[in-house]
Write a protein that holds these residues in place. Structure first.
Motif, PDB file in Angstrom:
ATOM      1  N   ALA A   3      -3.409   9.660  -8.182  1.00  0.00           N
ATOM      2  CA  ALA A   3      -3.315   9.831  -6.727  1.00  0.00           C
ATOM      3  C   ALA A   3      -3.570   8.504  -6.000  1.00  0.00           C
ATOM      4  O   ALA A   3      -2.852   8.154  -5.061  1.00  0.00           O
ATOM      5  CB  ALA A   3      -4.298  10.898  -6.259  1.00  0.00           C
ATOM      6  N   CYS A   4      -4.596   7.750  -6.442  1.00  0.00           N
ATOM      7  CA  CYS A   4      -4.899   6.454  -5.802  1.00  0.00           C
ATOM      8  C   CYS A   4      -3.747   5.462  -5.993  1.00  0.00           C
ATOM      9  O   CYS A   4      -3.395   4.715  -5.078  1.00  0.00           O
ATOM     10  CB  CYS A   4      -6.184   5.845  -6.384  1.00  0.00           C
ATOM     11  N   SER A   5      -3.168   5.457  -7.194  1.00  0.00           N
ATOM     12  CA  SER A   5      -2.053   4.537  -7.483  1.00  0.00           C
ATOM     13  C   SER A   5      -0.843   4.856  -6.605  1.00  0.00           C
ATOM     14  O   SER A   5      -0.247   3.960  -5.986  1.00  0.00           O
ATOM     15  CB  SER A   5      -1.652   4.633  -8.964  1.00  0.00           C
ATOM     16  N   LEU A   6      -0.472   6.149  -6.543  1.00  0.00           N
ATOM     17  CA  LEU A   6       0.686   6.554  -5.733  1.00  0.00           C
ATOM     18  C   LEU A   6       0.419   6.368  -4.238  1.00  0.00           C
ATOM     19  O   LEU A   6       1.320   5.980  -3.480  1.00  0.00           O
ATOM     20  CB  LEU A   6       1.045   8.017  -6.013  1.00  0.00           C
ATOM     21  N   LEU A   7      -0.832   6.620  -3.829  1.00  0.00           N
ATOM     22  CA  LEU A   7      -1.189   6.487  -2.412  1.00  0.00           C
ATOM     23  C   LEU A   7      -1.043   5.043  -1.939  1.00  0.00           C
ATOM     24  O   LEU A   7      -0.613   4.793  -0.812  1.00  0.00           O
ATOM     25  CB  LEU A   7      -2.613   6.982  -2.175  1.00  0.00           C
ATOM     26  N   ALA A  26       0.369  14.512   0.139  1.00  0.00           N
ATOM     27  CA  ALA A  26       0.309  15.125  -1.203  1.00  0.00           C
ATOM     28  C   ALA A  26      -0.714  14.393  -2.072  1.00  0.00           C
ATOM     29  O   ALA A  26      -1.466  15.029  -2.828  1.00  0.00           O
ATOM     30  CB  ALA A  26       1.690  15.090  -1.856  1.00  0.00           C
ATOM     31  N   CYS A  27      -0.787  13.064  -1.942  1.00  0.00           N
ATOM     32  CA  CYS A  27      -1.740  12.267  -2.720  1.00  0.00           C
ATOM     33  C   CYS A  27      -3.184  12.585  -2.319  1.00  0.00           C
ATOM     34  O   CYS A  27      -4.058  12.707  -3.173  1.00  0.00           O
ATOM     35  CB  CYS A  27      -1.490  10.767  -2.530  1.00  0.00           C
ATOM     36  N   VAL A  28      -3.413  12.734  -1.007  1.00  0.00           N
ATOM     37  CA  VAL A  28      -4.769  13.056  -0.519  1.00  0.00           C
ATOM     38  C   VAL A  28      -5.212  14.411  -1.078  1.00  0.00           C
ATOM     39  O   VAL A  28      -6.322  14.550  -1.620  1.00  0.00           O
ATOM     40  CB  VAL A  28      -4.812  13.075   1.032  1.00  0.00           C
ATOM     41  N   ILE A  29      -4.325  15.416  -0.977  1.00  0.00           N
ATOM     42  CA  ILE A  29      -4.682  16.760  -1.454  1.00  0.00           C
ATOM     43  C   ILE A  29      -4.868  16.757  -2.979  1.00  0.00           C
ATOM     44  O   ILE A  29      -5.809  17.364  -3.503  1.00  0.00           O
ATOM     45  CB  ILE A  29      -3.630  17.795  -1.000  1.00  0.00           C
ATOM     46  N   SER A  30      -3.989  16.023  -3.697  1.00  0.00           N
ATOM     47  CA  SER A  30      -4.118  15.926  -5.165  1.00  0.00           C
ATOM     48  C   SER A  30      -5.438  15.273  -5.538  1.00  0.00           C
ATOM     49  O   SER A  30      -6.127  15.711  -6.476  1.00  0.00           O
ATOM     50  CB  SER A  30      -2.970  15.088  -5.758  1.00  0.00           C
ATOM     51  N   TYR A  31      -5.800  14.233  -4.810  1.00  0.00           N
ATOM     52  CA  TYR A  31      -7.056  13.537  -5.081  1.00  0.00           C
ATOM     53  C   TYR A  31      -8.244  14.488  -4.890  1.00  0.00           C
ATOM     54  O   TYR A  31      -9.143  14.551  -5.736  1.00  0.00           O
ATOM     55  CB  TYR A  31      -7.221  12.311  -4.175  1.00  0.00           C
ATOM     56  N   VAL A  32      -8.239  15.219  -3.789  1.00  0.00           N
ATOM     57  CA  VAL A  32      -9.335  16.165  -3.491  1.00  0.00           C
ATOM     58  C   VAL A  32      -9.441  17.204  -4.616  1.00  0.00           C
ATOM     59  O   VAL A  32     -10.547  17.530  -5.079  1.00  0.00           O
ATOM     60  CB  VAL A  32      -9.106  16.850  -2.119  1.00  0.00           C
ATOM     61  N   ILE A  33      -8.285  17.704  -5.079  1.00  0.00           N
ATOM     62  CA  ILE A  33      -8.273  18.686  -6.177  1.00  0.00           C
ATOM     63  C   ILE A  33      -8.851  18.058  -7.451  1.00  0.00           C
ATOM     64  O   ILE A  33      -9.725  18.643  -8.111  1.00  0.00           O
ATOM     65  CB  ILE A  33      -6.837  19.212  -6.433  1.00  0.00           C
ATOM     66  N   ASP A  83      -7.406  11.239   8.166  1.00  0.00           N
ATOM     67  CA  ASP A  83      -6.934  11.491   9.533  1.00  0.00           C
ATOM     68  C   ASP A  83      -5.746  10.601   9.879  1.00  0.00           C
ATOM     69  O   ASP A  83      -4.765  11.050  10.465  1.00  0.00           O
ATOM     70  CB  ASP A  83      -8.063  11.252  10.541  1.00  0.00           C
ATOM     71  N   GLN A  84      -5.859   9.314   9.487  1.00  0.00           N
ATOM     72  CA  GLN A  84      -4.787   8.352   9.762  1.00  0.00           C
ATOM     73  C   GLN A  84      -3.491   8.761   9.051  1.00  0.00           C
ATOM     74  O   GLN A  84      -2.390   8.664   9.617  1.00  0.00           O
ATOM     75  CB  GLN A  84      -5.246   6.973   9.263  1.00  0.00           C
ATOM     76  N   ILE A  85      -3.639   9.246   7.818  1.00  0.00           N
ATOM     77  CA  ILE A  85      -2.471   9.674   7.028  1.00  0.00           C
ATOM     78  C   ILE A  85      -1.812  10.897   7.677  1.00  0.00           C
ATOM     79  O   ILE A  85      -0.590  10.967   7.804  1.00  0.00           O
ATOM     80  CB  ILE A  85      -2.890   9.970   5.566  1.00  0.00           C
ATOM     81  N   TYR A  86      -2.631  11.847   8.122  1.00  0.00           N
ATOM     82  CA  TYR A  86      -2.089  13.048   8.770  1.00  0.00           C
ATOM     83  C   TYR A  86      -1.360  12.691  10.065  1.00  0.00           C
ATOM     84  O   TYR A  86      -0.288  13.231  10.363  1.00  0.00           O
ATOM     85  CB  TYR A  86      -3.201  14.054   9.071  1.00  0.00           C
ATOM     86  N   GLY A 139     -13.569   6.318  -4.824  1.00  0.00           N
ATOM     87  CA  GLY A 139     -12.783   6.344  -3.594  1.00  0.00           C
ATOM     88  C   GLY A 139     -12.829   7.631  -2.809  1.00  0.00           C
ATOM     89  O   GLY A 139     -12.075   7.794  -1.848  1.00  0.00           O
ATOM     90  N   VAL A 140     -13.729   8.561  -3.177  1.00  0.00           N
ATOM     91  CA  VAL A 140     -13.748   9.861  -2.497  1.00  0.00           C
ATOM     92  C   VAL A 140     -14.049   9.699  -1.004  1.00  0.00           C
ATOM     93  O   VAL A 140     -13.408  10.343  -0.158  1.00  0.00           O
ATOM     94  CB  VAL A 140     -14.727  10.846  -3.194  1.00  0.00           C
ATOM     95  N   ASN A 141     -14.980   8.808  -0.658  1.00  0.00           N
ATOM     96  CA  ASN A 141     -15.292   8.597   0.762  1.00  0.00           C
ATOM     97  C   ASN A 141     -14.139   7.905   1.485  1.00  0.00           C
ATOM     98  O   ASN A 141     -13.848   8.194   2.649  1.00  0.00           O
ATOM     99  CB  ASN A 141     -16.570   7.764   0.905  1.00  0.00           C
ATOM    100  N   ALA A 142     -13.490   6.973   0.779  1.00  0.00           N
ATOM    101  CA  ALA A 142     -12.362   6.246   1.367  1.00  0.00           C
ATOM    102  C   ALA A 142     -11.186   7.184   1.656  1.00  0.00           C
ATOM    103  O   ALA A 142     -10.514   7.061   2.684  1.00  0.00           O
ATOM    104  CB  ALA A 142     -11.917   5.136   0.416  1.00  0.00           C
ATOM    105  N   ILE A 143     -10.956   8.128   0.749  1.00  0.00           N
ATOM    106  CA  ILE A 143      -9.869   9.103   0.936  1.00  0.00           C
ATOM    107  C   ILE A 143     -10.098   9.897   2.229  1.00  0.00           C
ATOM    108  O   ILE A 143      -9.196  10.071   3.053  1.00  0.00           O
ATOM    109  CB  ILE A 143      -9.769  10.049  -0.278  1.00  0.00           C
ATOM    110  N   TYR A 144     -11.341  10.361   2.410  1.00  0.00           N
ATOM    111  CA  TYR A 144     -11.655  11.130   3.624  1.00  0.00           C
ATOM    112  C   TYR A 144     -11.554  10.246   4.869  1.00  0.00           C
ATOM    113  O   TYR A 144     -11.130  10.687   5.927  1.00  0.00           O
ATOM    114  CB  TYR A 144     -13.050  11.765   3.519  1.00  0.00           C
TER     115      TYR A 144
END
Length: 501
Positions: A355-359, A378-385, A301-304, A292-297
């Motif tokens: 992160a995916c579950s909480l997101l 927070a989920c997006v940043i946690s996922y990236v980390i 923008d939509q999440i922000y 899901g790394v591409n999906a997160i990115y």
């Protein structure tokens, strides 16, 4: 020169190794990251260019479907080129060497840099599409050959740290493309051809400087049978004269796999003694790309925006996310030799799963609960980390570590093919999954992260500070093949494969 304690010798990181690592990673891996991200910011200006060019030729504008199709082709030609590049790894590294392949690969960066840079002047969007295939080939080769080259240059106790450096430069490439892609810099009507054309600069620098650094000693000794050249390369890399012990270790590796002869991709799949290694790289490479790394990115923008970030400021938040990615990858370099590859994979995939579950829940509830968009951020940043700690850097490093010299090129071809086909599939399928499932699409990614975590826990051994032979012995037991030279059992199946090609 004074004799030195072999244990102390092990830990030495010489200027030659450091500079070779930086030049190989900047000239090759950096471009992979740069070309992944460079096309995102100026997409609207590029679509306008496609439309105006079409109008100049035909006298009418493209319909929406045709424009979307052309843009999808432009984007997806990069992973398609990556797939083609992966198929070229084996023949090139065996014939040109690791360093030679990296130098040859610069063709696939400099030519497309000119094509993209002058596409607007030439009024040809076809030049951009062809260039995307070529930079894809460049990325497909570099994503496999740089970890192989660095893994074979490095002393065993620095192999993990240097193996993460290519991923660091991929993240730096993404970040630099995001910074240059700010609207105030190059993501505008005049600047986008320059933004795309800059990819040629690292290639030119690599062409100028990499020839001064050694070829892989393992390649020189095992494949070229040139002991004098291998010793000379090792002396430059290690910074001392007496390299006989390491030459012996390389020869021992050669002896342990002599019976196998040349190992093609087909043979790789048929050999019982390599069964778990092959399954492991397929699971890890697919897990890396399908988690899901591409999906997160895509969603970021939509999440922000939903969290109240101003539309003009979203680009700066995206750059911030890219900076976090770089920072965590730097951390991974320093901790991979302390806590090991296996732990980083388990930690990284577990964080991504959580992160995916909480997101999923946060996206479903964000219109009902006022503070939920901040949970999404927070989920997006946690996922990236999480992804930057393990799933991004470790799989390519493990391919170098769990295969011996003769099977390594074929293993990288398999790993690269899985990597790029998974990448291509996500790019193609995710928009449809997103339309069909919306926020629930992250359930699929969470399950893939969970499955990969369980697989790592049950199967992947720790390879930290072990020689290639020691790692091979672990897999001999896992594959339940007898004796010191397990490959001999395969000779009955491959009577003609004892001669190298």
């Amino acid at each position: 020169m004074e004799p030195q304690d072999p244990v102390k010798r092990e830990g030495r990181l010489t200027p030659v190794i450091v500079l070779a690592t930086l030049i190989a990673a900047f000239g090759s891996s950096f471009q992979y990251g740069y070309n992944v991200a460079a096309i995102n910011s100026p997409s609207e200006f590029m679509k306008d260019f496609y439309n105006y060019t079409y109008y100049d030729r035909i006298g009418e504008y493209m319909n929406e479907f045709y424009l979307t199709l052309l843009w999808s082709i432009t984007v997806s030609m990069f992973p398609f080129g990556g797939f083609l590049g992966s198929l070229m790894v084996g023949p090139l590294v065996n014939n040109l060497g690791r360093k030679g392949t990296l130098l040859f690969n610069n063709i696939f960066s400099i030519v497309p840099a000119f094509l993209m840079g002058f596409s607007e002047l030439a009024k040809s969007f076809e030049m951009i599409i062809v260039a995307r295939v070529l930079v894809g080939i460049c990325a497909g080769l570099s994503s496999n050959v740089v970890p192989m080259y660095l893994g074979e240059l490095a002393p065993k106790n620095w192999r993990g740290a240097l193996g993460v450096v290519p991923q660091l430069f991929i993240t730096i490439g993404i970040l630099v493309a995001q910074i240059f892609g700010l609207r105030s810099l190059l993501a505008n009507e005049e600047g986008w051809p320059i933004l795309l054309g800059l990819t040629g600069i690292p290639a030119v620098l690599q062409l100028l400087f990499l020839p001064f650094f050694p070829e892989s000693p393992r390649y020189l000794l095992i494949q070229k049978k040139d002991e004098a050249a291998a010793k000379s390369a090792l002396r430059r890399l290690r910074g001392w004269h007496d390299v006989d012990a390491e030459i012996e270790e390389i020869l021992e590796e050669d002896k342990a796999e002599k019976a196998a002869g040349f190992i093609s991709v087909l043979k790789l799949f048929k050999m019982r003694s390599l069964r778990w290694q092959v399954i492991s790289i397929i699971v890890l490479m697919a897990g890396q790309q399908l988690s899901g790394v591409n999906a997160i990115y895509y969603y970021a923008d939509q999440i922000y925006l939903s969290a109240g970030v101003n539309e003009d400021d979203v680009q700066y938040v995206t750059v911030g996310t890219g900076a976090v990615n770089v920072l965590i990858t730097v951390c991974a370099i320093f901790i991979v030799e302390l806590i090991g590859r296996r732990f980083l994979l388990l930690l990284g995939f577990s964080v991504c799963f959580t992160a995916c579950s909480l997101l999923t829940g946060a996206l479903v509830l964000q219109d009902k609960i006022s503070w939920m968009p901040y949970v999404s951020i927070a989920c997006v940043i946690s996922y990236v980390i999480g992804h930057a700690l393990g799933p991004s850097p470790i799989p390519a490093l493990l391919v170098t570590e769990i295969f011996l010299q003769s099977s390594r090129p074929a293993a990288y071809m398999v790993a690269g093919t899985v990597h790029w086909l998974s990448n291509f599939t996500v790019g193609l399928v995710f928009p449809f999954i997103q339309v069909g499932l919306g926020a629930y699409s992250f359930v699929i990614f969470a399950l893939i992260c969970l499955f990969t975590t369980i697989y790592v826990f049950l199967i992947i051994p720790e390879t930290k500070s072990k020689t290639f032979i020691e790692i091979n012995q672990i897999f001999i037991k896992m594959n339940k093949v007898p004796g010191v030279h397990p490959e001999k059992e395969e000779l009955k199946e491959f009577p003609h494969s004892t001669t190298r090609q």
